[in-house]
Design an enzyme around this catalytic site. Structure first.
Site, PDB file in Angstrom:
ATOM      1  N   LYS A 119     -59.972 -51.603 -54.089  1.00 34.04           N
ATOM      2  CA  LYS A 119     -59.678 -51.725 -52.949  1.00 34.04           C
ATOM      3  C   LYS A 119     -59.069 -52.495 -52.260  1.00 34.04           C
ATOM      4  CE  LYS A 119     -64.982 -52.051 -51.430  1.00 34.04           C
ATOM      5  NZ  LYS A 119     -66.308 -52.835 -50.959  1.00 34.04           N
ATOM      6  N   LYS A 200     -67.276 -40.927 -57.877  1.00 29.98           N
ATOM      7  CA  LYS A 200     -68.743 -41.701 -57.735  1.00 29.98           C
ATOM      8  C   LYS A 200     -68.866 -41.462 -56.051  1.00 29.98           C
ATOM      9  CE  LYS A 200     -68.625 -45.985 -56.280  1.00 29.98           C
ATOM     10  NZ  LYS A 200     -69.167 -47.280 -55.643  1.00 29.98           N
ATOM     11  N   LYS A 203     -68.895 -44.314 -49.864  1.00 27.00           N
ATOM     12  CA  LYS A 203     -68.865 -43.665 -48.547  1.00 27.00           C
ATOM     13  C   LYS A 203     -67.357 -43.948 -48.147  1.00 27.00           C
ATOM     14  CE  LYS A 203     -72.595 -47.077 -47.873  1.00 27.00           C
ATOM     15  NZ  LYS A 203     -73.111 -48.852 -46.810  1.00 27.00           N
TER      16      LYS A 203
HETATM   17  P1  AMP Z   1     -73.082 -50.526 -51.158  1.00 30.40           P
HETATM   18  O1  AMP Z   1     -72.904 -49.350 -49.512  1.00 30.40           O
HETATM   19  O2  AMP Z   1     -71.650 -50.189 -51.648  1.00 30.40           O
HETATM   20  O3  AMP Z   1     -73.907 -51.949 -50.334  1.00 30.40           O
HETATM   21  O4  AMP Z   1     -73.389 -50.218 -52.164  1.00 30.40           O
HETATM   22  C1  AMP Z   1     -75.181 -50.342 -52.183  1.00 30.40           C
HETATM   23  C2  AMP Z   1     -76.302 -49.647 -53.371  1.00 30.40           C
HETATM   24  O5  AMP Z   1     -75.883 -48.366 -53.881  1.00 30.40           O
HETATM   25  C3  AMP Z   1     -75.239 -50.744 -54.701  1.00 30.40           C
HETATM   26  O6  AMP Z   1     -76.486 -50.600 -55.195  1.00 30.40           O
HETATM   27  C4  AMP Z   1     -74.585 -49.577 -55.183  1.00 30.40           C
HETATM   28  O7  AMP Z   1     -74.862 -50.021 -56.843  1.00 30.40           O
HETATM   29  C5  AMP Z   1     -75.723 -48.502 -55.114  1.00 30.40           C
HETATM   30  N1  AMP Z   1     -73.988 -47.391 -55.184  1.00 30.40           N
HETATM   31  C6  AMP Z   1     -73.812 -46.719 -54.458  1.00 30.40           C
HETATM   32  N2  AMP Z   1     -73.022 -45.909 -54.723  1.00 30.40           N
HETATM   33  C7  AMP Z   1     -73.595 -45.286 -55.741  1.00 30.40           C
HETATM   34  C8  AMP Z   1     -73.737 -44.021 -56.296  1.00 30.40           C
HETATM   35  N3  AMP Z   1     -73.040 -43.054 -56.210  1.00 30.40           N
HETATM   36  N4  AMP Z   1     -74.190 -44.142 -57.249  1.00 30.40           N
HETATM   37  C9  AMP Z   1     -75.304 -44.840 -57.400  1.00 30.40           C
HETATM   38  N5  AMP Z   1     -75.647 -45.682 -56.849  1.00 30.40           N
HETATM   39  C10 AMP Z   1     -74.619 -46.133 -56.096  1.00 30.40           C
END
Ligand code: AMP
Ligand code: TRP
Length: 333
Positions: A119, A200, A203
């Site tokens: 980041k 991966k 967003k």
């Molecule tokens: P965040 O939007 O970064 O707060 O992520 C929310 C949750 O989604 C966290 O538990 C991340 O580890 C999971 N997550 C985010 N991207 C992925 C992905 N591509 N595959 C699986 N889990 C994900």
């Protein structure tokens, strides 16, 4: 050893309000939250990680909407009582324990964090101290509730390891009050991007995402244009054919069918048929959530009330644990 009284093992997790959730968030986290809640085996805390979300560029005007968006997604997916659902910033103990933990966190450990490195490279003009300290806030989120398990995707494992290190360090230095939590991962801990199986789903790269709010025609279009490979059969080989393997994992998780059964179903058929089928299982799995979200949106005060009640319940637990930490550190009688 002083722990708070919990009847069942505690689960804590959060999602940042930074925009629409995608299928990676859904399969790596949200769907799992609902399954864990519905098993009845855990005391569950699910929060909206708004304090984490302000470590990356954001607009103050949109933040409130983004917070409500995650709240709606939580409720629409099926999170409900007795799970405790709240907004992180409503509970000042999260910030306060972060400070206490900061004083036992080695600088070098934070500098090594992959997410921080990625980041800060992405936004050199806003590499703020909050971004650096992000994993310590996450440790505080978890340790405040005597958490046993943390359901997350695999990108959070390094942060969880730090949480365990800090718990151990605090316990050794000041007295045992924190559990060392373990991660809980789904069968899809890392869903890859539809336009690049090496990255991966994220967003920050919307082109490769299917969002949980996407309607049928958008889903069909995105799935039909997902990258595959130069072969033509539908077979699972994560090493040699990562793009097709990713689509098969997605199909399996969205339809609760075994990968081997899906492969059988598409024997002798090509990518077009397979992708059509995949789009339909995604549409079918998301439809109830989208319908419920629409209904919930008609009564936002009711959603805010859920967050308020959740915060009141979480605050009581968090403040007690914070007080224990302050006592152990000699800050309170
Ligand atoms: P965040 O939007 O970064 O707060 O992520 C929310 C949750 O989604 C966290 O538990 C991340 O580890 C999971 N997550 C985010 N991207 C992925 C992905 N591509 N595959 C699986 N889990 C994900
Ligand atoms: N850092 C997590 C993410 O980006 C969100 C989060 C914040 C979290 N605090 C947490 C997840 C505590 C689990 C437990 O996905």
């Amino acid at each position: 050893m002083i722990f708070l009284l919990h009847m069942k093992p505690v689960i804590v997790s959060g999602i940042q309000p930074t925009g629409k959730l995608h299928l990676g968030n859904y399969l790596g986290a949200l769907k799992h939250f609902v399954e864990l809640q519905n098993s009845g085996e855990y005391t569950c805390y699910f929060f909206i990680a708004d304090l984490h979300s302000i470590t990356t560029d954001f607009s103050a005007k949109e933040k409130r909407e983004q917070i409500m968006e995650v709240a709606l997604d939580y409720l629409a997916a099926g999170l409900t009582e007795p799970s405790i659902i709240f907004q992180q910033s409503a509970i000042s103990a999260h910030s306060e324990l972060t400070w206490l933990l900061n004083t036992i966190t080695p600088f070098g450990e934070l500098r090594r964090m992959t997410q921080f490195k990625d980041k800060s490279e992405d936004m050199p003009e806003n590499t703020n101290v909050g971004l650096f300290d992000y994993p310590v806030l996450m440790a505080a989120d978890i340790l405040l509730y005597d958490t046993k398990f943390v359901p997350v995707g695999d990108d959070q494992l390094q942060h969880l390891e730090l949480t365990r290190t800090l718990a151990r360090k605090f316990n050794t230095k000041f007295g045992k009050i924190f559990y060392e939590p373990k991660p809980l991962m789904t069968s899809v801990p890392r869903l890859m991007s539809l336009d690049d199986p090496k990255k991966k789903m994220s967003k920050s790269r919307p082109a490769g995402c299917v969002f949980i709010d996407d309607g049928p025609s958008v889903i069909r279009k995105k799935v039909m244009s997902a990258v595959t490979d130069s072969e033509s059969t539908i077979a699972y080989d994560a090493e040699k054919r990562p793009a097709v393997a990713n689509l098969l994992e997605l199909y399996s998780a969205m339809s609760s069918q075994k990968i081997s059964d899906i492969v059988k179903e598409y024997k002798g058929k090509g990518y077009a048929d397979f992708k059509k089928g995949l789009a339909e299982v995604i549409i079918a799995e998301l439809a109830p959530l989208q319908q419920k979200k629409k209904e919930l949106m008609k009564d936002l005060p009711a959603v805010e009330a859920v967050l308020r009640l959740g915060a009141a319940a979480a605050r009581e637990v968090a403040e007690e644990k914070l007080l224990m930490a302050k006592r152990k550190m000699g800050l309170e009688e």
